[in-house]
Design a protein around this motif. Structure first.
Motif, PDB file in Angstrom:
ATOM      1  N   SER A  91      -2.105  -4.860   5.763  1.00 51.53           N
ATOM      2  CA  SER A  91      -0.844  -4.210   6.132  1.00 51.53           C
ATOM      3  C   SER A  91       0.157  -5.202   6.693  1.00 51.53           C
ATOM      4  O   SER A  91      -0.206  -6.257   7.242  1.00 51.53           O
ATOM      5  CB  SER A  91      -1.110  -3.105   7.174  1.00 51.53           C
ATOM      6  N   SER A  92       1.432  -4.856   6.522  1.00 48.75           N
ATOM      7  CA  SER A  92       2.548  -5.643   7.068  1.00 48.75           C
ATOM      8  C   SER A  92       2.535  -7.077   6.558  1.00 48.75           C
ATOM      9  O   SER A  92       2.611  -8.058   7.321  1.00 48.75           O
ATOM     10  CB  SER A  92       2.526  -5.618   8.607  1.00 48.75           C
ATOM     11  N   ASN A  93       2.437  -7.209   5.254  1.00 48.87           N
ATOM     12  CA  ASN A  93       2.583  -8.504   4.600  1.00 48.87           C
ATOM     13  C   ASN A  93       3.767  -8.414   3.633  1.00 48.87           C
ATOM     14  O   ASN A  93       4.608  -7.504   3.751  1.00 48.87           O
ATOM     15  CB  ASN A  93       1.294  -8.896   3.898  1.00 48.87           C
ATOM     16  N   LEU A  94       3.774  -9.345   2.666  1.00 51.01           N
ATOM     17  CA  LEU A  94       4.893  -9.400   1.726  1.00 51.01           C
ATOM     18  C   LEU A  94       4.427  -9.160   0.299  1.00 51.01           C
ATOM     19  O   LEU A  94       4.995  -9.716  -0.657  1.00 51.01           O
ATOM     20  CB  LEU A  94       5.607 -10.757   1.830  1.00 51.01           C
ATOM     21  N   LEU A  95       3.440  -8.312   0.124  1.00 47.82           N
ATOM     22  CA  LEU A  95       2.906  -8.044  -1.209  1.00 47.82           C
ATOM     23  C   LEU A  95       3.882  -7.211  -2.032  1.00 47.82           C
ATOM     24  O   LEU A  95       4.381  -6.180  -1.563  1.00 47.82           O
ATOM     25  CB  LEU A  95       1.569  -7.305  -1.095  1.00 47.82           C
ATOM     26  N   HIS A  96       4.139  -7.642  -3.257  1.00 51.65           N
ATOM     27  CA  HIS A  96       4.984  -6.897  -4.184  1.00 51.65           C
ATOM     28  C   HIS A  96       4.162  -6.151  -5.222  1.00 51.65           C
ATOM     29  O   HIS A  96       4.656  -5.198  -5.827  1.00 51.65           O
ATOM     30  CB  HIS A  96       5.959  -7.849  -4.902  1.00 51.65           C
ATOM     31  N   THR A  97       2.931  -6.593  -5.409  1.00 50.78           N
ATOM     32  CA  THR A  97       2.049  -5.959  -6.380  1.00 50.78           C
ATOM     33  C   THR A  97       0.606  -6.240  -6.016  1.00 50.78           C
ATOM     34  O   THR A  97       0.306  -7.211  -5.299  1.00 50.78           O
ATOM     35  CB  THR A  97       2.322  -6.485  -7.808  1.00 50.78           C
ATOM     36  N   LEU A  98      -0.272  -5.375  -6.511  1.00 53.79           N
ATOM     37  CA  LEU A  98      -1.707  -5.587  -6.296  1.00 53.79           C
ATOM     38  C   LEU A  98      -2.353  -6.255  -7.491  1.00 53.79           C
ATOM     39  O   LEU A  98      -3.546  -6.597  -7.444  1.00 53.79           O
ATOM     40  CB  LEU A  98      -2.394  -4.242  -6.025  1.00 53.79           C
ATOM     41  N   GLY A  99      -1.577  -6.473  -8.554  1.00 54.42           N
ATOM     42  CA  GLY A  99      -2.100  -7.130  -9.746  1.00 54.42           C
ATOM     43  C   GLY A  99      -3.101  -6.232 -10.451  1.00 54.42           C
ATOM     44  O   GLY A  99      -3.134  -5.000 -10.289  1.00 54.42           O
ATOM     45  N   LEU A 100      -3.989  -6.875 -11.237  1.00 55.16           N
ATOM     46  CA  LEU A 100      -4.975  -6.154 -12.034  1.00 55.16           C
ATOM     47  C   LEU A 100      -6.373  -6.642 -11.674  1.00 55.16           C
ATOM     48  O   LEU A 100      -6.636  -7.859 -11.693  1.00 55.16           O
ATOM     49  CB  LEU A 100      -4.714  -6.367 -13.518  1.00 55.16           C
ATOM     50  N   THR A 101      -7.234  -5.725 -11.372  1.00 54.04           N
ATOM     51  CA  THR A 101      -8.653  -5.973 -11.101  1.00 54.04           C
ATOM     52  C   THR A 101      -8.887  -7.083 -10.087  1.00 54.04           C
ATOM     53  O   THR A 101      -9.807  -7.898 -10.229  1.00 54.04           O
ATOM     54  CB  THR A 101      -9.401  -6.301 -12.405  1.00 54.04           C
ATOM     55  N   ASN A 102      -8.045  -7.161  -9.078  1.00 53.46           N
ATOM     56  CA  ASN A 102      -8.238  -8.162  -8.030  1.00 53.46           C
ATOM     57  C   ASN A 102      -9.281  -7.735  -6.995  1.00 53.46           C
ATOM     58  O   ASN A 102      -9.621  -8.503  -6.102  1.00 53.46           O
ATOM     59  CB  ASN A 102      -6.924  -8.457  -7.324  1.00 53.46           C
ATOM     60  N   ILE A 134      -3.171  -1.154   2.795  1.00 53.49           N
ATOM     61  CA  ILE A 134      -2.137  -2.006   2.208  1.00 53.49           C
ATOM     62  C   ILE A 134      -0.760  -1.460   2.614  1.00 53.49           C
ATOM     63  O   ILE A 134       0.228  -1.639   1.896  1.00 53.49           O
ATOM     64  CB  ILE A 134      -2.269  -2.044   0.672  1.00 53.49           C
ATOM     65  N   SER A 135      -0.677  -0.801   3.728  1.00 54.33           N
ATOM     66  CA  SER A 135       0.581  -0.198   4.161  1.00 54.33           C
ATOM     67  C   SER A 135       1.596  -1.244   4.606  1.00 54.33           C
ATOM     68  O   SER A 135       1.240  -2.397   4.897  1.00 54.33           O
ATOM     69  CB  SER A 135       0.314   0.773   5.327  1.00 54.33           C
ATOM     70  N   SER A 136       2.847  -0.827   4.616  1.00 57.71           N
ATOM     71  CA  SER A 136       3.963  -1.656   5.098  1.00 57.71           C
ATOM     72  C   SER A 136       4.074  -2.969   4.334  1.00 57.71           C
ATOM     73  O   SER A 136       4.209  -4.066   4.902  1.00 57.71           O
ATOM     74  CB  SER A 136       3.814  -1.932   6.612  1.00 57.71           C
ATOM     75  N   ASN A 137       4.026  -2.844   3.030  1.00 60.75           N
ATOM     76  CA  ASN A 137       4.320  -3.980   2.151  1.00 60.75           C
ATOM     77  C   ASN A 137       5.538  -3.596   1.306  1.00 60.75           C
ATOM     78  O   ASN A 137       6.305  -2.694   1.684  1.00 60.75           O
ATOM     79  CB  ASN A 137       3.111  -4.322   1.310  1.00 60.75           C
ATOM     80  N   MET A 138       5.695  -4.255   0.181  1.00 58.53           N
ATOM     81  CA  MET A 138       6.853  -3.996  -0.669  1.00 58.53           C
ATOM     82  C   MET A 138       6.427  -3.692  -2.100  1.00 58.53           C
ATOM     83  O   MET A 138       7.047  -4.134  -3.063  1.00 58.53           O
ATOM     84  CB  MET A 138       7.810  -5.187  -0.631  1.00 58.53           C
ATOM     85  N   ILE A 139       5.370  -2.939  -2.233  1.00 57.21           N
ATOM     86  CA  ILE A 139       4.846  -2.593  -3.542  1.00 57.21           C
ATOM     87  C   ILE A 139       5.706  -1.510  -4.178  1.00 57.21           C
ATOM     88  O   ILE A 139       6.013  -0.488  -3.543  1.00 57.21           O
ATOM     89  CB  ILE A 139       3.387  -2.111  -3.414  1.00 57.21           C
ATOM     90  N   HIS A 140       6.097  -1.697  -5.428  1.00 57.88           N
ATOM     91  CA  HIS A 140       6.950  -0.735  -6.132  1.00 57.88           C
ATOM     92  C   HIS A 140       6.149   0.154  -7.070  1.00 57.88           C
ATOM     93  O   HIS A 140       6.446   1.335  -7.210  1.00 57.88           O
ATOM     94  CB  HIS A 140       8.029  -1.473  -6.944  1.00 57.88           C
ATOM     95  N   THR A 141       5.171  -0.443  -7.740  1.00 61.27           N
ATOM     96  CA  THR A 141       4.437   0.273  -8.778  1.00 61.27           C
ATOM     97  C   THR A 141       2.945   0.084  -8.568  1.00 61.27           C
ATOM     98  O   THR A 141       2.493  -1.007  -8.170  1.00 61.27           O
ATOM     99  CB  THR A 141       4.831  -0.238 -10.170  1.00 61.27           C
ATOM    100  N   LEU A 142       2.220   1.166  -8.838  1.00 63.15           N
ATOM    101  CA  LEU A 142       0.757   1.092  -8.763  1.00 63.15           C
ATOM    102  C   LEU A 142       0.220   1.237 -10.187  1.00 63.15           C
ATOM    103  O   LEU A 142       0.291   2.308 -10.795  1.00 63.15           O
ATOM    104  CB  LEU A 142       0.231   2.216  -7.859  1.00 63.15           C
ATOM    105  N   ALA A 143      -0.274   0.098 -10.739  1.00 62.27           N
ATOM    106  CA  ALA A 143      -0.732   0.065 -12.127  1.00 62.27           C
ATOM    107  C   ALA A 143      -2.070   0.775 -12.280  1.00 62.27           C
ATOM    108  O   ALA A 143      -2.793   1.022 -11.316  1.00 62.27           O
ATOM    109  CB  ALA A 143      -0.841  -1.375 -12.608  1.00 62.27           C
ATOM    110  N   ARG A 144      -2.443   1.044 -13.502  1.00 60.60           N
ATOM    111  CA  ARG A 144      -3.637   1.834 -13.786  1.00 60.60           C
ATOM    112  C   ARG A 144      -4.919   1.130 -13.389  1.00 60.60           C
ATOM    113  O   ARG A 144      -5.910   1.768 -13.049  1.00 60.60           O
ATOM    114  CB  ARG A 144      -3.693   2.203 -15.262  1.00 60.60           C
ATOM    115  N   ASN A 145      -4.955  -0.238 -13.449  1.00 63.26           N
ATOM    116  CA  ASN A 145      -6.171  -0.983 -13.125  1.00 63.26           C
ATOM    117  C   ASN A 145      -6.101  -1.688 -11.775  1.00 63.26           C
ATOM    118  O   ASN A 145      -6.963  -2.523 -11.466  1.00 63.26           O
ATOM    119  CB  ASN A 145      -6.454  -2.028 -14.205  1.00 63.26           C
ATOM    120  N   ALA A 146      -5.112  -1.339 -10.984  1.00 65.51           N
ATOM    121  CA  ALA A 146      -4.916  -2.073  -9.733  1.00 65.51           C
ATOM    122  C   ALA A 146      -6.066  -1.885  -8.756  1.00 65.51           C
ATOM    123  O   ALA A 146      -6.362  -2.787  -7.956  1.00 65.51           O
ATOM    124  CB  ALA A 146      -3.614  -1.635  -9.090  1.00 65.51           C
TER     125      ALA A 146
END
Length: 643
Positions: A90-101, A113-125
């Motif tokens: 939480s409270s980082n600068l993440l824009h995405t979670l990527g794929l299968t990380n 993963i709260s208080s970040n800057m994620i816009h979209t949650l992909a199907r395999n995230a």
């Protein structure tokens, strides 16, 4: 050979260095500003200023806190830590979670993963998180979530998507979440309840849809949720709730409808929630609480009605809420009074708050003071007189106790009347708490008492007059002086000559006068005249009283076989208004007969054909044998009755 010999010394330092690195990695190297505990296998790098996920930590760690750093991605960073059970990003600068990380985190239970800057949650995230139970994605900028984003986290129980930019949810989003218990969607931009998604999760126990833009709850807005215990719909723009909106929520215990646009209590809809224990309706423009406003809510224990612009409360508004324990009605500035015993039906009431209303007085009959543990009434414009003397006593009693039984906001209870404005109630002396009546009130009270007394007197006079009229049906009271005089016996010929009455009354000098009677005119020229009486007898008989036969006469008559004599007396009523030398006018004639012998000698009644009764006493009754001596004759007295 030479080449081989020369090369072996050069490779030896590299091998030694690699061995050293592997030893360090195996034992773990804690970065600066991080706290590592190898015993509990917990590492905290919060506020460490990290920009990347450290890879040199103990690979056996189970709890890793990387919150409040400047990490921008998580690409291929957690492959070293396959035993993690909780991870906080939480409270980082993440824009995405990527794929299968998170493919290696099959043991991860909690992911924040709260208080970040994620816009979209992909199907395999979130692939690989097969044991995840709690996922927190709050306070991002998520506006789009793939329909398959949660397909691999079927063990999830808590999903927090609050404080994002979600306007709607894909219809199949919660399809695989068979064990989900808590869904938090507050602080988004939902225009309606996500009915289809809720229907896919019947295991839900808590749903939070507060701070959205939901307009109404129609009959189909809420699907069947048999396990739902808590529903938060606060701070929306709800204006309408269908009567059957909550029909499919049989186990709902807590409902928050605060901060909406409800103009009245949705009594019909709430009546279906017969196990509801907590209800919040604060900050709705309710205005008025009608009788039995919370019908059928017999299990209700907590009720919040703060800032609802309530101006009037019906005395039976809380009639069904017999198990109420806490009620708050703070901030209702239009509320100037409460009806008596309005909360007395709540036998378990412990907590009452009426702060910042417009109550000028409070009565102990409005709520059961003896059973309360908290009473908050500060901020009201109290008139400090005898009406709040009980409150003064309660505050004083609590100050003298060693152990507080009732908590009061003592220092906020301030007077607002002219005499004690701005002074705390507790600072006043007991003698100053008196009721002062205005001169106008006293004048009106005196006038009212006078009018009431006058009305009573008038009523008494009318009743007395009516009673007199009923009693005088046979005789109308004259409006001039009259008197009744015995004028003689009926067997002396007086019944045959009217002139005999006048001679015996007053008119002794005029032998030609005749008189009228109310029962008929007496003829002026009656033929018979009486001349048997001397002037002396006339003088005597004017006031002669009737003499009835005594017991001795009756006994003698009986022994001789004769009927005892019956005597008849005659009375005359005369007008004496202008009694001078002229004889008075005879207005009425009356006859009275002696009573029969068979009647009791103790009490005799004479019938005058009018509603008058006269009693004559003839002395005690003697035994029949031997014959008693005759009783002494009664003294003859003038028999005059003024009417």
């Amino acid at each position: 050979m030479a080449s081989r010999g020369s090369s072996s010394p050069s490779t030896l330092p590299i091998a030694i260095a690699m061995a050293a690195v592997m030893t360090v990695v195996a034992s773990g190297l804690c970065p600066a500003r991080c706290r590592c505990d190898d015993e509990s296998l917990r590492v905290s790098c919060a506020y460490a200023g990290l920009e990347v996920v450290p890879i040199q930590l103990n690979p056996e760690i189970r709890h890793l806190d990387l919150s409040n750093n400047r990490v921008t991605n998580v690409h291929l960073t957690f492959g070293f830590y396959g035993n993690l059970e909780s991870l906080d990003l939480s409270s980082n600068l993440l824009h995405t979670l990527g794929l299968t990380n998170f493919g290696m985190q099959q043991n991860l239970i909690t992911l924040n993963i709260s208080s970040n800057m994620i816009h979209t949650l992909a199907r395999n995230a979130l692939d690989g998180l097969t044991s995840l139970k709690e996922l927190n994605l709050a306070s991002n900028n998520i506006s789009e979530i793939s329909e398959q984003a949660f397909k691999s986290i079927s063990e999830l129980e808590v999903l927090d998507l609050s404080d994002n930019s979600i306007t709607s949810l894909s219809d199949e989003l919660l399809k695989n979440l068979h064990k989900i218990r808590t869904l938090i969607l507050n602080k988004n931009s939902l225009l309606e309840v996500p009915t289809n998604n809720l229907a896919l999760a019947p295991s839900l126990e808590r749903v939070d849809l507060s701070d959205n833009l939901i307009l109404e709850l129609d009959r189909d807005s809420l699907p069947s949720l048999p396990s739902l215990i808590s529903l938060n719909l606060s701070n929306n723009v709800i204006r309408y709730i269908a009567d059957v909106a909550f029909d499919r929520l049989p186990d709902l215990r807590y409902l928050d409808l605060s901060g909406n646009n409800l103009t009245s209590v949705p009594t019909a809809a709430l009546a279906r929630l017969n196990v509801l224990t907590g209800l919040v309706l604060s900050t709705n423009p309710l205005g008025y609480l009608e009788a039995v406003a919370f019908r059928n809510l017999f299990e209700l224990r907590i009720l919040d009605l703060n800032d609802c612009m309530i101006a009037n409360v019906n005395a039976r508004a809380f009639a069904d809420n017999v198990n109420l324990e806490r009620i708050s009605m703070d901030g209702n500035r239009e509320l100037k009074e409460l009806p008596a015993r309005v909360l007395y039906g709540a036998r378990y009431l412990k907590w009452v708050s009426l702060r910042r209303c417009s109550l000028a007085t409070l009565q102990p009959t409005q709520f059961p003071v003896d059973g309360l543990s908290h009473l908050r009434v500060g901020g009201n414009p109290l008139v400090c007189n005898c009406s709040v003397h009980w409150l003064w006593n309660v505050i004083r009693a609590e100050e003298r106790r060693n152990e507080t039984r009732l908590e009061l906001d003592t220092h906020d209870i301030v007077c607002s009347d002219e005499e004690f404005a701005g002074r705390a109630l507790i600072a006043l002396s007991e003698g100053s708490l008196r009721c002062r009546l205005s001169p106008l009130y006293l004048s009106l009270s005196a006038a009212g008492c006078f009018l009431a007394a006058a009305a009573v007197l008038i009523l008494i006079a009318r009743l007395t007059r009516a009673k007199r009229k009923r009693q005088s049906l046979a005789y109308a009271a004259p409006n001039r002086p009259e008197f009744l005089v015995y004028v003689g016996r009926g067997d002396n010929g007086l019944d045959k000559s009217a002139e005999s009455y006048s001679r015996r009354l007053l008119a002794r000098n005029n032998e030609d006068i005749s008189y009228d009677s109310p029962r008929g005119k007496v003829a002026a020229a009656m033929a018979a005249t009486t001349t048997d009486y001397s002037p002396q007898s006339r003088e005597t008989n004017i006031y002669e009283t009737p003499r009835y036969p005594g017991r001795r006469d009756a006994v003698e008559s009986t022994l001789q076989g004769k009927q005892p004599p019956v005597e008849e007396g005659v009375y005359a009523v005369a007008d004496v208004t202008d009694l001078r030398d002229e004889p008075p006018e005879v207005l009425s004639l009356y006859r009275a007969r002696s009573p029969p012998v068979a009647r009791s000698n103790a009490l005799r009644r004479l019938d005058y054909s009018y509603d008058y009764e006269y009693d004559y006493d003839y002395g005690p009754t003697a035994p029949p044998s031997p014959p008693p001596s005759p009783p002494p004759p009664l003294s003859e007295k003038p028999h005059v009755v003024f009417v």
